[in-house]
Write a protein that holds these residues in place. Structure first.
Motif, short mmCIF file in Angstrom:
data_model
loop_
_atom_site.label_atom_id
_atom_site.label_comp_id
_atom_site.label_asym_id
_atom_site.label_seq_id
_atom_site.Cartn_x
_atom_site.Cartn_y
_atom_site.Cartn_z
N ILE C 338 0.78 -1.28 -0.08
CA ILE C 338 0.55 0.00 -0.18
C ILE C 338 0.47 1.43 -0.09
CG2 ILE C 338 -2.07 -1.02 1.08
CD1 ILE C 338 -0.17 0.83 3.56
N ALA C 339 2.33 1.02 0.01
CA ALA C 339 2.80 2.29 0.76
C ALA C 339 2.87 2.49 -1.39
CB ALA C 339 4.57 1.26 0.70
N ARG C 340 2.97 1.89 -2.34
CA ARG C 340 2.45 2.12 -3.56
C ARG C 340 1.56 3.28 -3.89
NH1 ARG C 340 4.90 -3.34 -4.26
NH2 ARG C 340 7.25 -2.70 -3.46
N GLN C 341 0.89 3.08 -3.39
CA GLN C 341 -0.13 4.33 -3.32
C GLN C 341 -0.07 5.11 -3.03
OE1 GLN C 341 -3.14 0.64 -2.90
NE2 GLN C 341 -4.92 2.37 -1.30
N GLY C 342 0.64 5.21 -1.92
CA GLY C 342 0.93 6.88 -0.59
C GLY C 342 0.61 6.52 0.15
N TYR C 343 0.16 4.93 0.78
CA TYR C 343 -0.59 4.85 2.17
C TYR C 343 1.35 4.67 2.89
CZ TYR C 343 -4.76 5.25 0.60
OH TYR C 343 -5.91 5.72 0.06
N TYR C 344 0.43 4.84 4.07
CA TYR C 344 1.56 4.56 5.05
C TYR C 344 1.12 3.27 6.09
CZ TYR C 344 3.39 9.34 4.40
OH TYR C 344 4.10 10.04 3.32
N ILE C 345 2.44 2.77 7.02
CA ILE C 345 1.75 1.39 7.02
C ILE C 345 2.35 1.89 9.51
CG2 ILE C 345 3.71 0.49 7.11
CD1 ILE C 345 0.05 -1.31 7.48
N SER C 346 1.18 1.47 9.79
CA SER C 346 1.72 2.28 11.44
C SER C 346 3.05 1.71 11.92
CB SER C 346 1.01 1.31 12.44
OG SER C 346 -0.11 2.38 12.36
N ALA C 358 15.24 3.01 -3.37
CA ALA C 358 13.94 3.77 -4.56
C ALA C 358 13.12 4.33 -4.02
CB ALA C 358 13.74 4.10 -5.82
N GLU C 359 11.72 2.99 -3.99
CA GLU C 359 10.80 3.48 -3.52
C GLU C 359 10.64 3.87 -1.71
OE1 GLU C 359 8.84 -0.50 -3.94
OE2 GLU C 359 8.36 0.55 -5.50
N TRP C 360 11.14 3.47 -1.03
CA TRP C 360 11.31 3.68 0.40
C TRP C 360 11.70 5.35 0.44
CZ3 TRP C 360 10.55 2.56 5.02
CH2 TRP C 360 10.30 3.18 6.19
N ASP C 361 13.06 5.54 -0.43
CA ASP C 361 13.09 7.35 -0.56
C ASP C 361 12.23 7.70 -0.61
OD1 ASP C 361 17.00 6.67 -1.17
OD2 ASP C 361 16.19 6.42 0.59
N TRP C 363 9.01 7.22 -1.08
CA TRP C 363 7.67 7.20 -0.44
C TRP C 363 7.85 7.34 1.34
CZ3 TRP C 363 3.17 7.13 -3.13
CH2 TRP C 363 3.52 6.68 -4.22
N TYR C 364 8.50 6.77 2.11
CA TYR C 364 8.68 7.45 2.87
C TYR C 364 9.60 8.39 3.65
CZ TYR C 364 5.83 3.74 4.51
OH TYR C 364 4.55 2.47 5.79
N GLU C 365 11.41 8.70 2.36
CA GLU C 365 11.70 9.70 3.33
C GLU C 365 11.41 10.91 2.45
OE1 GLU C 365 13.72 9.19 4.98
OE2 GLU C 365 13.65 7.16 5.70
N GLY C 366 11.03 10.84 1.09
CA GLY C 366 10.28 12.05 1.02
C GLY C 366 11.84 12.89 -0.36
N LYS C 367 12.61 11.88 -0.21
CA LYS C 367 13.37 11.82 -1.27
C LYS C 367 12.86 12.13 -2.71
CE LYS C 367 17.42 10.93 2.18
NZ LYS C 367 17.50 9.43 1.78
N GLU C 368 14.11 13.13 -3.82
CA GLU C 368 14.27 12.72 -4.52
C GLU C 368 13.90 11.15 -5.62
OE1 GLU C 368 15.64 16.38 -6.94
OE2 GLU C 368 16.54 14.41 -8.46
N ALA C 369 13.06 11.39 -6.49
CA ALA C 369 12.69 9.83 -7.14
C ALA C 369 13.97 9.20 -7.78
CB ALA C 369 11.98 9.48 -7.97
N THR C 370 14.84 8.48 -8.04
CA THR C 370 15.82 8.35 -8.95
C THR C 370 15.48 7.29 -10.36
OG1 THR C 370 16.48 5.94 -7.53
CG2 THR C 370 17.96 8.31 -6.99
N GLU C 371 14.75 6.29 -10.01
CA GLU C 371 13.97 5.99 -11.04
C GLU C 371 12.29 5.88 -11.04
OE1 GLU C 371 15.87 2.59 -9.60
OE2 GLU C 371 13.68 1.58 -8.99
N PRO C 372 11.51 5.25 -12.29
CA PRO C 372 10.51 5.56 -13.18
C PRO C 372 9.73 4.82 -11.57
CG PRO C 372 11.33 4.80 -13.95
CD PRO C 372 12.34 4.96 -13.58
N VAL C 380 2.90 3.52 -14.37
CA VAL C 380 4.09 4.25 -13.64
C VAL C 380 3.88 5.06 -13.46
CG1 VAL C 380 6.56 5.63 -14.06
CG2 VAL C 380 6.26 3.62 -15.14
N SER C 381 3.81 6.22 -11.75
CA SER C 381 2.75 6.84 -11.58
C SER C 381 3.97 7.66 -10.61
CB SER C 381 1.86 6.45 -10.39
OG SER C 381 2.53 6.02 -9.53
N VAL C 382 4.92 7.80 -10.70
CA VAL C 382 6.20 8.66 -10.81
C VAL C 382 7.46 8.74 -10.85
CG1 VAL C 382 8.10 9.09 -8.43
CG2 VAL C 382 5.67 8.06 -8.03
N ASN C 383 7.54 9.93 -11.68
CA ASN C 383 9.14 9.80 -12.75
C ASN C 383 10.17 10.12 -12.18
OD1 ASN C 383 7.51 8.60 -15.22
ND2 ASN C 383 6.55 11.22 -14.54
#
Lengths: 601, 151, 423
Positions: C338-346, C358-361, C363-372, C380-383
């Motif tokens: 569910i992180a891939r649709q933007g939701y967080y888990i407890s 790349a995904e962790w960075d 969705w969770y760290e708020g860092k720039e996406a380095t790959e699609p 692809v929802s994030v460039n």
């Protein structure tokens, strides 16, 4: 052939008109259809508002008539939609979808409300009554000893129960959720109360009774909660879900109306422009047709009447005096033939007349030229008289003026001074005399001594130079005569006079230069000879170039001479059919150009 | 202000030395308080006239005698200049010339001359004419105007 | 997860001390393999996704029946018929209702394997010491079952729901039409009421959510003030609706949307340029090539917390199976899913190994996406180069303005909502 063309044209026009009107009629039909559609759409909008209103009334008040109204309006709307389905508009499908969702939801609402009504009216009431009865019964059979406390406590429990009922009713009236929590709290308290009774009670009957009461209370509670949930449920459905569906229908219906209106406007514009264009077309073609008709008829007539008209025209011209009139060709020897012959004779006569006229015109012109010349001479004479009287008058004024002074001085006894002034009178008179002489001389030019013969300028000027030696030496003036001067056809003495006068002027101003010189040379051009006299004197400013040739004009009043020199030069040149011009700038010397026409006289 | 400056200034534009001498004689004979300035050609005259008001020592004249036939600038040109000048047009101009041609008279008055007098050819005529002219303009009230212009 | 892991998992669960009942029931489950226990899960489409169900069934070896439905439908079902389900998945704003309706039973924390990993957001109300607690029904206020059977923040060992998915919501806007703003600085709820976007604004059709969007917008513009936005008085409700209806009358709102696909369609067809949005809607639009930005408003987010509840009527084998399901949700894979649709888990750290760096960075760290990056639908929802608006998980949850809430004036808001929608 022209007629055939016109006929075809008319046919075309009729066809065009027919087709256009057909098209326009169709547009009209469409227009009407669209306005009908608009009407339908508006009806849909009206119905939506009404249906939602009724739904709300039913929801909150529970009137069955309102529910029925919803059903009726729904079927009406279904009919309306099916009647507009033929329009093939995707919005209709959308509306239908939303309407169905709306109605489904409403049916759910009905169900829920029904259930709730039952719960509230029946279930709840019953449960409440049962609990109350139980407690009352319990209270009644409470034994003696601690009756008062127990009774008191039971009473309190009962009161609490009634409060619960009150809160519940209040909730269903006001839909204020705080009532629910209050009600629940109260129920919990009642439960606790009953539990405390249970703890203390020993009598099995009472215990049983209390247990039953507790059980009823649970039922009571669950019914209440169910009712609340169902209420919230259908409220949500009506106010949120159905409202959203209704709004979408409204929105789409409105959009459909907008689209219809736009279509109608387009059609309107189309119709207007079509009519306009057709009218223009008809006008144009109509005019063309008329022109064609006229053209053709004209041609026919012309082929018959042309020769006659031509001839008539020719005679008309001839009567006007024309000698150029065209005699139309006519081979036949009929009446028109003899007329043609007569026309030729007429023409010849015209020609002769014109020649005579031209001759007389020429003579008249000559006369006029002479008259003009005469007038010019008169003007010149007038000018001459004016100048003379003016300039002659001056020395006279001087003389008389000084005479007056002499008399005055004599009266005052200043004899010596008076005698001194006599000199002035003499001088002035001498001057007057000189002026008169010069004038006489001027008038002689062109009257006396008029013969012309070829004059070799080289010879003449060489002699001239020799004669002037003394004068030249006196002012240090160098006179240069260029070689190969032309031979001109002129009066020798007059020409000599010209050069004398020019030299005089140069000498007069030569004192102002260091090494003054005068150069005389020539230039040959196609029709005339140009003799130039160039000096390095003070020069003559441009504004005086014309004035210096004027009678008695002197550049400086202190100069010698009467100012007649150049005037004579000009007159002599005119007499020889030539001109004199000066080329000079202040400070840059002066060059006099004498233009002699080549002998062709 | 010295006595001399109260004198009236009369300009005489005349190229003929004789005529100028005669006129000058009669003016100085008859009028002590007239300061006479003579210009022998149009150019010199214009140079003075243009500088009036700018140069301290060039004052507005009380009266101008103007001959028509002067070299460099013609009398008519000077007349036109005077009568179109903002200040100088107030100065009376008497055309004093040998010519009595109609053409000249017309042009003079067209250009705004205040009077046109032909030079006399009688012996007594000159003095009489001079006196008549000056006396007449003395009667005129324009003296104060010229004085104020010169302040 | 293969069979070996499952066994280990079960054993490990046993060794965490699930209690006598658990130990007794486990053998039942293991031995009764030919008759798999069935649990019925009732909830919304958001969490009841087929991919999750299939994975859970595979991992746990039980039969799981999903009954997804609309929010109102689900809660009605749950409150009126608790025996029809074992697990109830919904949002924290329905907890009060369910508890009031006696539809759910407390969950024992000692039976939750990963209870200790659950972060302080749900337990204490703050994700970090400097975070602010939003107005309204902040989940921590409803988590613990108190001794007097009410819900409160005082820690006990019985909870009303298991914390799992949560997120911060705001509004979405089409950045090809509206100039991109600066997160937390220029982006503001007030944009929803900006008259420049007249006729192209929509709200989510839910008084417990959309109303707060409007309230935040109106408050940000200074048009209204609240004593407690999380529990508005009738008078405040009247005032707020007056403003909203006024705007609607002027044609400011295109309308309301009732489902995520509907919200996607509205922005995709250009009927709206700014609206309430849920995170999956934003991902879907981006997957379609529309540059939808999920704003980070300076006033703070509207947060919601998902709840997983145990039916009051669930017992015995079903209940044990229900606990298995609940624990599975926090076991790592579902959190990554569910992180891939933007939701967080407890308990994010447990899901971290299941996500690429790349995904962790992102969705969770708020860092720039380095790959699609792909969403749950495979598109692809994030460039590369994009940054999650609002920054990292902790940063976002430090800026919560209000939680989705069912107020006391809820029924009243329903009536007014109807008026608003139909204006």
């Amino acid at each position: 052939m022209g007629f055939i063309a016109s006929a075809l044209f008319s046919l075309t026009i009729i066809l065009v008109a027919f087709v256009t009107f057909n098209g326009t009629t169709k547009d009209f039909i469409d227009f009407v259809a669209f306005s009908k559609h608009s009407q339908n759409d508006m009806a849909i909008i009206k119905n939506i508002s009404e249906i939602q209103r009724q739904a709300l009334v039913f929801t909150y008040e529970g009137y069955l008539s309102a529910a029925e109204a919803v059903h009726n309006i729904h079927s009406d709307m279904l009919e309306q939609i099916s009647s507009v389905k033929d329009r093939d508009n995707r919005r209709v499908g959308v509306i239908e979808r939303h309407l169905n969702a709306y109605f489904e939801t409403f049916q759910q609402v009905e169900k829920e409300r029904q259930l709730r009504t039952e719960l509230v009216n029946l279930g709840f009431r019953n449960a409440a009554t049962r609990v109350e009865n139980n407690i009352v019964t319990y209270m009644k059979q409470l034994p003696g000893a601690d009756v008062s406390t127990k009774k008191f406590e039971s009473q309190r429990v009962l009161n609490r129960l009634l409060q619960v009922e009150k809160n519940v009713i209040r909730y269903f009236d006001t839909l204020d959720a705080s009532n629910i929590s209050i009600a629940k709290e109260s129920i919990t308290e009642v439960k606790r109360g009953l539990d405390s009774f249970l703890d203390r009670e020993e009598e099995s009957d009472s215990v049983e009774l209390l247990r039953q009461t507790k059980h009823s209370l649970d039922t009571y509670e669950s019914i209440f909660i169910e009712a609340v949930q169902r209420t919230r449920g259908y409220l949500f459905l009506v106010n949120v879900v159905m409202a959203a569906e209704a709004y979408e229908i409204l929105y789409n219906a409105k959009k459909m109306i907008e689209e219809s209106n736009r279509e109608m406007e387009t059609i309107e514009d189309e119709i207007i422009s079509t009519i306009y264009n057709v009218t223009k077309f008809l006008l144009v073609t109509g005019s063309v047709m008329i022109i064609l008709f006229v053209f053709f008829s004209y041609n026919i007539v012309r082929s018959i009447t042309e020769p006659v008209l031509k001839l008539a025209n020719t005679f008309h011209e001839l009567t006007q005096g024309s000698k150029e009139a065209e005699i139309p060709l006519y081979e036949l020897s009929d009446e028109i033939g003899s007329l043609t012959k007569a026309a030729s004779v007429f023409k010849e006569k015209n020609r002769e007349t014109e020649e005579l006229l031209n001759k007389s015109l020429m003579l008249t012109k000559e006369l006029e030229k002479n008259k003009a010349e005469l007038e010019r001479s008169n003007d010149e004479l007038e000018q001459f008289v004016y100048t003379v009287s003016h300039d002659l008058k001056s020395p006279l004024v001087t003389s008389m003026g000084f005479i007056g002074i002499i008399r005055k001085l004599a009266d005052q006894g200043k004899m010596n001074q008076a005698v001194e002034k006599l000199d002035r009178v003499v001088k002035s008179n001498e001057r007057m005399s000189q002026l008169i002489n010069d004038l006489l001389e001027l008038s002689r030019v062109g009257r006396i001594d008029k013969d012309k013969k070829p004059v070799d300028l080289n010879e003449m000027l060489t002699t001239f130079k020799d004669n002037q030696q003394t004068r030249l030496e006196r002012v240090g003036l160098t006179l240069t005569i260029k070689p190969q001067l032309p031979v001109i056809y002129a009066n020798e003495s007059r020409i000599l006079q010209v050069f004398e006068n020019i030299l005089s002027n140069t000498v007069k101003y030569a004192v102002q230069s260091d090494s003054p010189f005068l150069e005389i040379g020539s230039k040959e051009e196609e029709d005339h000879y140009l003799i130039y006299c160039k000096d390095n004197g003070p020069g003559i400013p441009v504004q005086y170039h014309k004035k210096i040739f004027g009678l008695f004009y002197r550049l400086g009043s202190k100069q010698e001479g009467t100012g007649i020199g150049l005037t004579v030069v000009k007159k002599v040149m005119n007499f020889h059919n030539g001109e004199v011009q000066v080329e000079s700038e202040e400070g840059k010397g002066a060059t006099f150009w004498l233009k002699f026409p080549k002998k062709k006289e | 202000m010295s006595e001399k400056e109260v004198q009236r200034l009369l300009l005489l534009v005349e190229d003929d030395d004789d005529h100028a001498e005669i006129a000058g004689y009669y003016i100085t004979e008859n009028y002590r308080d007239i300061n006479l300035m003579r210009f022998s050609d149009g150019d010199i005259a214009m140079k003075y006239l243009e500088k009036i008001g700018e140069d301290e020592d060039k004052k507005y004249p009380w009266l101008i005698f103007l001959d028509l036939k002067v070299p460099k600038y013609s009398g008519f040109e000077i007349l036109s200049f005077l009568k179109s000048h903002r200040m100088l047009k107030r100065v009376p101009v008497v055309i004093f010339t040998t010519s009595s041609a109609n053409k000249d008279i017309t042009e003079a008055f067209d250009k705004g001359a205040n009077s046109y007098i032909s030079k006399p050819i009688e012996p007594e005529g000159f003095e009489t004419t001079i006196r008549q002219i000056v006396d007449y303009w003395q009667t005129n009230q324009h003296m104060h105007l010229i004085s104020s212009m010169n302040q | 997860m293969n069979k070996t892991n499952r066994r280990t998992f079960l054993r490990k669960s046993a060794s965490f001390g699930l209690g006598v009942t658990a130990a007794l029931s486990f053998p039942n489950i293991v031995s009764g393999l030919n008759k798999k226990p069935t649990i019925k899960v009732v909830g919304t489409h958001v969490t009841l996704q087929e991919k999750l169900r299939k994975k859970a069934e595979k991992d746990l070896g039980i039969i799981i029946e999903f009954y997804p439905g609309g929010s109102a439908e689900v809660i009605l079902k749950a409150t009126t018929n608790p025996s029809s389900f074992d697990i109830y998945e919904q949002w924290s704003n329905s907890i009060k209702v369910l508890w009031q309706a006696n539809a759910i039973q407390p969950i024992e924390t000692k039976k939750l394997k990963y209870w200790s990993e659950i972060n302080d957001l749900t337990k204490k109300g703050r994700i970090s010491p400097k975070a602010n607690i939003g107005l309204g029904d902040a989940p921590y206020k409803l988590l613990y079952v108190q001794d007097n059977e009410t819900l409160g923040a005082g820690a006990t060992d019985r909870i009303s729901f298991m914390p799992y998915v949560h997120n911060t919501d705001s509004f979405g806007y089409n950045s090809s039409i509206i100039e991109r703003g600066v997160p937390y600085e220029t982006e503001s709820w007030s944009w929803l009421l900006d008259t420049r976007y007249q006729g192209k604004v929509a709200l989510v059709n839910a008084p417990t959510i959309g109303l707060f969007d409007a309230a935040l917008a109106a408050k940000s513009l200074g048009l209204i003030d609240f004593d407690n936005m999380g529990n508005m008085t009738r008078k405040e409700v009247d005032e707020l609706f007056k403003i909203m209806i006024d705007f609607k009358r002027r044609g400011h709102f295109r309308g309301v949307w009732s489902s995520v696909p509907h919200s996607v369609e509205l922005m995709e067809t250009g009927q709206v340029v700014i609206q309430s949005m849920f995170s999956p809607g934003v991902s879907a639009l981006k997957g379609k090539g529309i540059p939808c930005i999920y704003a980070a408003p300076k006033e703070g987010y509207r947060a919601w917390h998902g709840v997983m509840c145990l039916s009051a009527k669930s017992a015995g084998e079903q209940r044990e199976a229900a606990y298995m399901f609940m624990n599975w949700w926090l076991s790592g894979w579902p959190g990554a899913f569910i992180a891939r649709q933007g939701y967080y888990i407890s308990n994010p750290e447990r899901s971290r190994p299941f996500m690429s760096k790349a995904e962790w960075d992102y969705w969770y760290e708020g860092k720039e996406a380095t790959e699609p990056l792909k969403g749950t639908d495979g598109k692809v929802s994030v460039n590369p180069g994009e940054i999650r608006t609002g920054g990292s998980y902790s940063k976002r949850f430090e800026n919560v303005a209000i939680w989705n809430t069912v107020m006391d004036t809820y029924e009243y808001t329903l009536l007014k909502w109807n008026e608003f929608v139909l204006t």
